[in-house]
Write a protein that holds these residues in place. Structure first.
Motif, PDB file in Angstrom:
ATOM      1  N   SER A   1       0.810  -1.219   0.000  1.00 39.09           N
ATOM      2  CA  SER A   1       0.000   0.000   0.000  1.00 39.09           C
ATOM      3  C   SER A   1       0.847   1.274   0.000  1.00 39.09           C
ATOM      4  N   TYR A   2       1.987   1.265   0.658  1.00 40.33           N
ATOM      5  CA  TYR A   2       2.805   2.475   0.695  1.00 40.33           C
ATOM      6  C   TYR A   2       3.401   2.774  -0.671  1.00 40.33           C
ATOM      7  N   GLN A   3       3.708   1.744  -1.447  1.00 42.11           N
ATOM      8  CA  GLN A   3       4.173   1.959  -2.821  1.00 42.11           C
ATOM      9  C   GLN A   3       3.055   2.552  -3.667  1.00 42.11           C
ATOM     10  N   VAL A   4       1.845   2.048  -3.498  1.00 41.34           N
ATOM     11  CA  VAL A   4       0.695   2.572  -4.232  1.00 41.34           C
ATOM     12  C   VAL A   4       0.462   4.041  -3.858  1.00 41.34           C
TER      13      VAL A   4
ATOM     14  N   ALA B   1      -6.547  -6.758  -1.832  1.00 34.21           N
ATOM     15  CA  ALA B   1      -5.553  -5.754  -1.449  1.00 34.21           C
ATOM     16  C   ALA B   1      -4.588  -5.482  -2.608  1.00 34.21           C
ATOM     17  N   VAL B   2      -4.208  -4.308  -2.788  1.00 35.50           N
ATOM     18  CA  VAL B   2      -4.380  -3.088  -2.019  1.00 35.50           C
ATOM     19  C   VAL B   2      -5.730  -2.470  -2.395  1.00 35.50           C
ATOM     20  N   SER B   3      -6.554  -2.214  -1.383  1.00 34.05           N
ATOM     21  CA  SER B   3      -7.878  -1.650  -1.613  1.00 34.05           C
ATOM     22  C   SER B   3      -7.808  -0.129  -1.657  1.00 34.05           C
ATOM     23  N   VAL B   4      -8.444   0.420  -2.686  1.00 35.03           N
ATOM     24  CA  VAL B   4      -8.508   1.866  -2.866  1.00 35.03           C
ATOM     25  C   VAL B   4      -9.970   2.242  -3.067  1.00 35.03           C
TER      26      VAL B   4
ATOM     27  N   HIS C   1      -5.947  10.084   1.010  1.00 39.32           N
ATOM     28  CA  HIS C   1      -5.952   9.758   2.439  1.00 39.32           C
ATOM     29  C   HIS C   1      -5.596   8.296   2.650  1.00 39.32           C
ATOM     30  N   ALA C   2      -4.931   8.020   3.765  1.00 45.65           N
ATOM     31  CA  ALA C   2      -4.706   6.644   4.196  1.00 45.65           C
ATOM     32  C   ALA C   2      -5.909   6.241   5.048  1.00 45.65           C
ATOM     33  N   ALA C   3      -6.285   4.975   4.972  1.00 54.38           N
ATOM     34  CA  ALA C   3      -7.427   4.479   5.739  1.00 54.38           C
ATOM     35  C   ALA C   3      -7.112   3.086   6.260  1.00 54.38           C
TER      36      ALA C   3
ATOM     37  N   SER D   1      -2.147  -2.545  -7.373  1.00 58.68           N
ATOM     38  CA  SER D   1      -0.800  -2.990  -7.007  1.00 58.68           C
ATOM     39  C   SER D   1       0.182  -1.974  -7.585  1.00 58.68           C
ATOM     40  N   LYS D   2       1.433  -2.090  -7.204  1.00 58.90           N
ATOM     41  CA  LYS D   2       2.428  -1.182  -7.767  1.00 58.90           C
ATOM     42  C   LYS D   2       2.540  -1.379  -9.274  1.00 58.90           C
TER      43      LYS D   2
END
Length: 81
Positions: free
Chosen positions: A17-20, A51-54, A40-42, A65-66
């Motif tokens: 998620s941090y890469q995304v 995952a990664v859920s947006v 925003h981060a949630a 994903s990245k």
């Protein structure tokens, strides 16, 4: 202002998620969307298996994903502004 929430819960964190977040931040800046999109981060959007859920502002949940972040941003974010 349109809001995008990126999950940083356990499953999403493990899947990048941090890469995304960093990719989305760069794309927002690249396309000069700072006055249109809030990022925003949630914690836990509820779609851990995807995952990664947006979450897009209209409640559509995306699996990012990245590797597909740029494509998703263009076709699922920018196309709906």
């Amino acid at each position: 202002m349109k809001t995008i929430k990126i999950c940083i819960g356990s499953a999403c964190h493990l899947k990048g998620s941090y890469q995304v977040i960093e990719i989305f931040k760069a794309l927002i800046k690249e396309h000069q969307l700072e006055n249109i999109i809030e990022l925003h981060a949630a914690f836990c959007i509820g779609r851990c298996t995807g995952a990664v859920s947006v979450a897009r502002w209209d409640d559509k949940i995306l699996s990012v994903s990245k590797d597909n972040a740029r494509e998703i941003f263009i076709y699922e974010i920018m196309a709906y502004l």
